[in-house]
Design a protein around this motif. Structure first.
Motif, mmCIF file in Angstrom:
data_model
loop_
_atom_site.group_PDB
_atom_site.id
_atom_site.type_symbol
_atom_site.label_atom_id
_atom_site.label_comp_id
_atom_site.label_asym_id
_atom_site.label_seq_id
_atom_site.Cartn_x
_atom_site.Cartn_y
_atom_site.Cartn_z
ATOM 1 N N THR A 1 -5.788 -0.027 -2.773
ATOM 2 C CA THR A 1 -4.600 -0.255 -3.605
ATOM 3 C C THR A 1 -3.767 1.022 -3.713
ATOM 4 O OG1 THR A 1 -6.048 -1.679 -4.902
ATOM 5 C CG2 THR A 1 -3.843 -1.302 -5.765
ATOM 6 N N SER A 2 -4.456 2.123 -3.998
ATOM 7 C CA SER A 2 -3.740 3.394 -4.116
ATOM 8 C C SER A 2 -3.104 3.793 -2.781
ATOM 9 C CB SER A 2 -4.694 4.504 -4.557
ATOM 10 O OG SER A 2 -5.263 4.182 -5.794
ATOM 11 N N LEU A 3 -3.844 3.585 -1.704
ATOM 12 C CA LEU A 3 -3.315 3.974 -0.400
ATOM 13 C C LEU A 3 -2.131 3.111 -0.001
ATOM 14 C CD1 LEU A 3 -6.609 4.715 1.557
ATOM 15 C CD2 LEU A 3 -4.920 6.355 0.712
ATOM 16 N N ASN A 4 -2.199 1.818 -0.356
ATOM 17 C CA ASN A 4 -1.065 0.950 -0.063
ATOM 18 C C ASN A 4 0.170 1.370 -0.852
ATOM 19 O OD1 ASN A 4 -2.242 -0.565 1.891
ATOM 20 N ND2 ASN A 4 -2.888 -2.226 0.503
ATOM 21 N N ARG A 5 -0.052 1.816 -2.104
ATOM 22 C CA ARG A 5 1.078 2.294 -2.889
ATOM 23 C C ARG A 5 1.704 3.520 -2.225
ATOM 24 N NH1 ARG A 5 -1.460 3.596 -7.182
ATOM 25 N NH2 ARG A 5 -1.800 1.446 -7.821
ATOM 26 N N LEU A 6 0.828 4.431 -1.743
ATOM 27 C CA LEU A 6 1.312 5.619 -1.029
ATOM 28 C C LEU A 6 2.076 5.218 0.227
ATOM 29 C CD1 LEU A 6 1.389 8.618 -0.122
ATOM 30 C CD2 LEU A 6 -0.913 8.310 0.776
ATOM 31 N N ARG A 7 1.493 4.280 0.976
ATOM 32 C CA ARG A 7 2.128 3.859 2.225
ATOM 33 C C ARG A 7 3.514 3.299 1.946
ATOM 34 N NH1 ARG A 7 -1.678 0.122 4.673
ATOM 35 N NH2 ARG A 7 -2.851 2.008 5.109
ATOM 36 N N LYS A 8 3.600 2.496 0.895
ATOM 37 C CA LYS A 8 4.874 1.886 0.547
ATOM 38 C C LYS A 8 5.900 2.967 0.166
ATOM 39 C CE LYS A 8 6.781 -1.926 -2.064
ATOM 40 N NZ LYS A 8 6.657 -2.956 -3.077
ATOM 41 N N ARG A 9 5.409 3.978 -0.536
ATOM 42 C CA ARG A 9 6.299 5.057 -0.980
ATOM 43 C C ARG A 9 6.950 5.791 0.198
ATOM 44 N NH1 ARG A 9 6.546 9.662 -4.795
ATOM 45 N NH2 ARG A 9 8.601 10.385 -4.244
ATOM 46 N N ILE A 10 6.179 5.986 1.270
ATOM 47 C CA ILE A 10 6.747 6.751 2.383
ATOM 48 C C ILE A 10 7.064 5.881 3.606
ATOM 49 C CG2 ILE A 10 5.672 8.947 1.699
ATOM 50 C CD1 ILE A 10 3.599 8.473 3.904
ATOM 51 N N ASP A 11 6.969 4.567 3.420
ATOM 52 C CA ASP A 11 7.237 3.650 4.520
ATOM 53 C C ASP A 11 8.729 3.638 4.845
ATOM 54 O OD1 ASP A 11 7.512 1.597 6.265
ATOM 55 O OD2 ASP A 11 6.480 0.103 5.031
ATOM 56 N N PRO A 12 9.107 4.038 6.063
ATOM 57 C CA PRO A 12 10.535 4.043 6.377
ATOM 58 C C PRO A 12 11.160 2.656 6.316
ATOM 59 C CG PRO A 12 9.204 4.555 8.332
ATOM 60 C CD PRO A 12 8.282 4.522 7.160
#
Lengths: 373, 373
Positions: free
Chosen positions: B286-297
């Motif tokens: 969950t945390s990693l997906n939030r991170l991914r979303k934050r920096i997802d171009p």
């Protein structure tokens, strides 16, 4: 500033590195800790240490591994991060930076390492060590973490000069390929020229000209030219050496560092977010540490100044002991491989080749080829 | 190419976006999936879709959420990624890209979105929509993930033109600040000028001149000028808007994207390394997906063309449905805020101010003021 009586081991087996103890953000204690780390790992290394002798002797005395492996050069002055290069060139003679370069100039050391002011170090190095014949603009080459098997790509110029014409870019290609061969142990490095697209009609005029020049020299200089590359190829695996001007190179490196730093910070945040994610970070710690080490700039700390008579390594101003030790290791590796002599020979041969090419071009396609000296 | 009889809702409440369905790497099905995603989230949006009508009608018919919200413009031709801009300008009249811009030009749509060839889209946009009075070089502004509270910084020019003089950089500062106000909702954006150091004596000549010009206009144009910034500040929090030429900007973005991509790949590798690390990745997902979303171009997909009479969004050629939907959302947000009109007014007012400044400078030098044409 005369040679001290200290023993520095058997000069026939040890490689001596000249180290500027001053000018870094963290002061001389970190530099001494760094060379101690190098001395511990590598029995074949000795040091000439430049700075206020009394202070340095006390710091060195605390590290038994440095016993008998350090010679001191007492210097009262320090070049600060705020000093302008022009001013340092005029009045920096009493500084540890000047003294560190002097040891290379005099042949006492095989290379110099400094954490100080980059602009001042480049200006002093250019004036004291002189450019190699045929080099107009010396360049700073750095290692950038990449997807390649060797884990790093060479990129230059990282900021020695904000300008570069087509000939300069050709020199950077030659010097960068030579550095990749000796520093990264790549027999036939792939060189790419940084542009905004990979199509040959794109980009600035000097880049199109440089594309032609580098193509012409690739075979003779024993590298593969992959043509234009883009920013995404700097951490990529299409090329081992990325050639660009010092303005673009400096922006690219700092953008990469900043992006990596931002992701690292967000990652730490993500792992602190919940009890589950905190547990996860404990479980994954070994893997994450391996990742961190892979992209840690401290592991490859050191920009190499290329195009001078002598090897000079610029360490990060904020380097810790690990960073200083990495810069020392790089100086050692390059000295051991005879990089300085090889680079000089490479550049000298291409100066002749460049003249041949220009002459042939002038004479036109139907002329007799020139005999090589 | 005449208007179709389809209903597109109540024109008084819906904002109409013109979408080029062709030219992206993934073809029109992804574009239709993207506008369907937007339609689902946003009841106030309608579309004019450009491309081969028969194909598009079939794709749209599969998405019930698009019922009654799409008008078609049949075009047989497609601009490919390989087409040269100059050639598209001459002979691209039958293409979906041309048609998409025509809807903006005619006032049928509030903005256009295309996944196609950037160079061709910029060339066509410049010719069909024309530059705003006073703008010499239109620019592409992108959003770069950053440490700022708004999560993104604006950076321009991202590659519309490899050159920019001091006046162009001033225009970029004004346009970028205006975009940050309307696109990121920042009342008084902080603008930084990209250089190789933050000291005022550093860098290229045009940057020193631009530094002076932007300083002079900051108060009038309602932004804060933080002076020179470095590559590390693009993902940083010192500025909200980063101004640079299109060559440097393009390299910086791609370097940042490449670095993020490399770290992502290494991170996935790290989590696959051992049973423990695989377990960790499950716990932290969950945390990693939030991170991914934050920096997802893909979340901020879309370069905005600034300096034209009309809003044009360039979506990534490789955008998926989420990316297309993000680009459409950006077009909608800018249309809703009246960005186009505000930007035109801002640029117009500064054209006068620039002339005043030049005049005052001339008068200050005790020369006769020039009469204005």
């Amino acid at each position: 500033m005369t040679a001290q009586p200290d023993p520095i081991g058997e000069p026939s087996t040890r490689i001596i590195i000249s180290v500027d103890a001053m000018g870094g953000d963290a002061g001389p204690s970190v530099v001494v800790a760094g060379i101690a780390e190098s001395a511990r790992k590598n029995p074949d290394i000795g040091f000439i240490l430049h700075g206020p002798e009394e202070t340095l002797r006390k710091l060195v005395a605390k590290r038994r591994v440095l016993d008998g492996r350090v010679v001191f050069r007492d210097c009262a002055d320090v070049v600060t991060m705020e000093d302008k290069p022009s001013q340092v060139v005029r009045s920096g003679k009493g500084s540890s930076m000047w003294s560190a370069l002097e040891s290379v100039r005099e042949g006492e050391a095989s290379g110099a390492v400094s954490c100080g002011n980059t602009g001042a170090l480049m200006a002093l190095s250019t004036i004291r060590l002189r450019r190699l014949p045929g080099v107009t603009r010396p360049a700073i080459a750095i290692l950038f973490p990449s997807r390649n098997p060797q884990a790093f790509n060479v990129m230059l110029d990282a900021g020695a000069d904000v300008r570069a014409d087509a000939r300069d870019l050709l020199q950077y290609a030659l010097m960068g390929a030579s550095y990749a061969r000796n520093g990264l142990d790549l027999a036939r490095p792939r060189v790419g020229l940084l542009n905004v697209g990979t199509e040959e009609h794109k980009g600035r005029a000097e880049l199109k000209e440089a594309h032609g020049l580098i193509s012409d020299f690739a075979a003779q200089a024993n590298f593969e030219f992959v043509g234009f590359v883009e920013g995404s190829d700097i951490p990529g695996d299409r090329a081992d050496v990325i050639v660009t001007d010092g303005f673009t190179g400096n922006v690219a490196i700092k953008t990469g560092e900043g992006t990596a730093g931002m992701i690292g910070a967000l990652l730490r945040q993500a792992f602190r977010y919940s009890p589950l994610s905190r547990l996860a970070s404990v479980l994954a710690i070994t893997s994450l540490n391996r990742l961190r080490k892979r992209i840690d700039p401290r592991q490859v700390n050191g920009g190499v100044f290329l195009g001078l008579n002598g090897t000079v390594i610029k360490s990060h101003g904020s380097a810790d002991a690990t960073g200083v030790s990495a810069a020392v290791k790089l100086a050692f590796t390059l000295a051991q491989s005879g990089f300085g002599q090889k680079l000089a020979a490479r550049v000298a041969s291409t100066v002749e080749l460049t003249q041949d090419t220009v002459q042939r071009a002038d004479e036109g396609a139907r002329q007799e080829p020139e005999g090589r000296a």
